[in-house]
Design an enzyme around this catalytic site. Sequence first.
Site, PDB file in Angstrom:
ATOM      1  N   GLU A  66       1.117  -1.070  -0.014  1.00 52.30           N
ATOM      2  CA  GLU A  66      -0.087  -0.153  -0.179  1.00 52.30           C
ATOM      3  C   GLU A  66       0.837   1.445   0.148  1.00 52.30           C
ATOM      4  O   GLU A  66       2.035   1.349   0.585  1.00 52.30           O
ATOM      5  CB  GLU A  66      -0.805   0.029   1.495  1.00 52.30           C
ATOM      6  N   THR A  82       2.724   1.999  -2.386  1.00 55.58           N
ATOM      7  CA  THR A  82       4.530   1.701  -2.651  1.00 55.58           C
ATOM      8  C   THR A  82       4.255   2.392  -4.527  1.00 55.58           C
ATOM      9  O   THR A  82       5.409   2.428  -4.833  1.00 55.58           O
ATOM     10  CB  THR A  82       4.462   0.204  -2.168  1.00 55.58           C
ATOM     11  N   ASP A  83       3.024   2.333  -4.882  1.00 56.12           N
ATOM     12  CA  ASP A  83       2.320   2.107  -6.622  1.00 56.12           C
ATOM     13  C   ASP A  83       3.239   3.531  -6.859  1.00 56.12           C
ATOM     14  O   ASP A  83       4.566   3.474  -7.640  1.00 56.12           O
ATOM     15  CB  ASP A  83       1.482   2.273  -6.993  1.00 56.12           C
ATOM     16  N   GLY A 132     -16.532   5.462  -3.262  1.00 55.16           N
ATOM     17  CA  GLY A 132     -16.163   5.484  -2.288  1.00 55.16           C
ATOM     18  C   GLY A 132     -15.535   4.722  -1.394  1.00 55.16           C
ATOM     19  O   GLY A 132     -15.129   5.022   0.088  1.00 55.16           O
ATOM     20  N   LEU A 148     -12.615   0.524  -3.320  1.00 58.27           N
ATOM     21  CA  LEU A 148     -11.761  -0.010  -3.889  1.00 58.27           C
ATOM     22  C   LEU A 148     -12.206  -0.761  -5.252  1.00 58.27           C
ATOM     23  O   LEU A 148     -12.710  -0.756  -6.779  1.00 58.27           O
ATOM     24  CB  LEU A 148     -13.488  -1.343  -4.219  1.00 58.27           C
ATOM     25  N   SER A 149     -11.736   1.125  -5.963  1.00 62.74           N
ATOM     26  CA  SER A 149     -11.480   2.113  -6.613  1.00 62.74           C
ATOM     27  C   SER A 149     -12.598   1.591  -8.106  1.00 62.74           C
ATOM     28  O   SER A 149     -12.124   1.268  -9.502  1.00 62.74           O
ATOM     29  CB  SER A 149      -9.720   1.040  -7.572  1.00 62.74           C
ATOM     30  N   SER A 169     -13.834   3.992  -9.694  1.00 66.32           N
ATOM     31  CA  SER A 169     -12.757   5.267 -10.761  1.00 66.32           C
ATOM     32  C   SER A 169     -11.719   4.332 -11.802  1.00 66.32           C
ATOM     33  O   SER A 169     -12.284   4.896 -12.775  1.00 66.32           O
ATOM     34  CB  SER A 169     -12.041   5.858  -9.459  1.00 66.32           C
ATOM     35  N   GLU A 211      -6.755  10.382 -14.657  1.00 71.85           N
ATOM     36  CA  GLU A 211      -7.334  11.095 -12.911  1.00 71.85           C
ATOM     37  C   GLU A 211      -6.211  11.716 -12.735  1.00 71.85           C
ATOM     38  O   GLU A 211      -6.514  12.704 -11.618  1.00 71.85           O
ATOM     39  CB  GLU A 211      -7.037   9.215 -12.491  1.00 71.85           C
ATOM     40  N   ASP A 265      -3.754   0.346  -9.225  1.00 74.41           N
ATOM     41  CA  ASP A 265      -5.681   0.116  -9.961  1.00 74.41           C
ATOM     42  C   ASP A 265      -5.762   0.212 -11.442  1.00 74.41           C
ATOM     43  O   ASP A 265      -6.889  -0.785 -12.014  1.00 74.41           O
ATOM     44  CB  ASP A 265      -6.409   1.206  -8.969  1.00 74.41           C
TER      45      ASP A 265
HETATM   46  C1  GLA Z   1      -5.243   4.039  -3.734  1.00 68.43           C
HETATM   47  C2  GLA Z   1      -4.549   4.723  -4.902  1.00 68.43           C
HETATM   48  C3  GLA Z   1      -3.955   3.711  -5.991  1.00 68.43           C
HETATM   49  C4  GLA Z   1      -2.701   3.808  -4.618  1.00 68.43           C
HETATM   50  C5  GLA Z   1      -3.357   3.605  -3.895  1.00 68.43           C
HETATM   51  C6  GLA Z   1      -2.464   2.941  -1.988  1.00 68.43           C
HETATM   52  O1  GLA Z   1      -6.054   3.511  -4.516  1.00 68.43           O
HETATM   53  O2  GLA Z   1      -5.469   4.982  -7.103  1.00 68.43           O
HETATM   54  O3  GLA Z   1      -2.658   4.223  -6.956  1.00 68.43           O
HETATM   55  O4  GLA Z   1      -1.931   4.299  -3.621  1.00 68.43           O
HETATM   56  O5  GLA Z   1      -4.272   4.386  -3.057  1.00 68.43           O
HETATM   57  O6  GLA Z   1      -1.730   1.986  -2.093  1.00 68.43           O
END
Ligand code: GLA
Length: 366
Positions: free
Chosen positions: A15, A17-18, A103, A106-107, A109, A141, A153
Amino acid sequence: MRTFRAPGRVNLIGEHTDYNEGFVMPAALDFSTWVKVSPLEERKLQIFSENFDEEIEVDLDDQNLAARGHWSDYPVGVAVVVERAGYRLRGARLQIRGEVPIGSGLSSSAAIEVATACALVANSELKIDPRELALLCQRAENEFVGARVGIMDQFVSLFGQAQKALLLDCRSLEFRLLPLPDNVRLIICNTMVKHALASSAYNERRAQCEAGVKHLAQYYANVTALRDVTIEQLEDHRAELPDVVYRRCRHVITENERVLKAGDALEKGDLERFGELMGESHRSLRDDYEVSCRELDLMVGLAQKVEGVYGARMTGGGFGGCTVNLVADGHVEEFKERVSDEYQRITNLKPEIYICTAANGAEEVF
Ligand code: GLA
């Protein structure tokens, strides 16, 4: 008319780290967003959201399109960046339906971005490499919507595979698909809270990581991101860094190590070890990165008391949203009941609990 589907994701470990060019291990979920697309004569987009029961229209030749804090920012942003990258889109009518909880970390977006991108590309008879498409969705984004998210994501929404976790190197974009054993379930617990300031706190964390890199790069010529820093190097310069910057860096550096160890554990089928690493990840996010919250900590704590739970941690950006839990088959019902009852008793909030499987990434649906 053609239909495209793109999934949301859950991150198992790795988490924040991306955007530090490190490692992540998400899986695509069996929650998706669907986009139906049909061509229009004129260069415009008509976009209808079933979830919001609302339609908008934009002109693809309008040079002044900008985000307005609306659901349509995501699909419009994708169209804008794809065009800016030099591709020419045909006019289209898009009908969007999403089932990824909005929101909740779980992405939803990434799911709407990727499904829209696939639909627009097909409708315009373009060929775009999926890695480039993931980067374009991220750029939509970053540059259009205005959230400085990393690549995780969008990437897993395109490249995820059923029953597999995806270990991604966010610098090279190379990845390994790791089998999830079929005797465990991924359980996601939604705390039902979303704290305000999540996006400004996210950008603040990024700035703190950048401050750490800037300082350490003075000493180590190869350092361009926290990915390049070892824990020994960080410790050697601890006294020169503000404590908060030091702790942010420590989280990222140790989290990268945990992702690689978790990958090895999964390959060996060592779920006990995998679960321990999830627990360490949560503590590091809570204490060093400070992106957890009371409800997430409670949900993790409750899960850890249930038999059959290998590991539990917050997932996604934090400040609310969901936890991810690795639970042995046969303990799922007990988990659901105990965690849900206790959480509700203590917080007065009714959590949503999803029993998930890792699903395939984006595809055309026939
Ligand atoms: C959000 C961002 C991701 C990542 C996470 C944290 O989901 O969209 O790119 O940075 O937070 O790991």
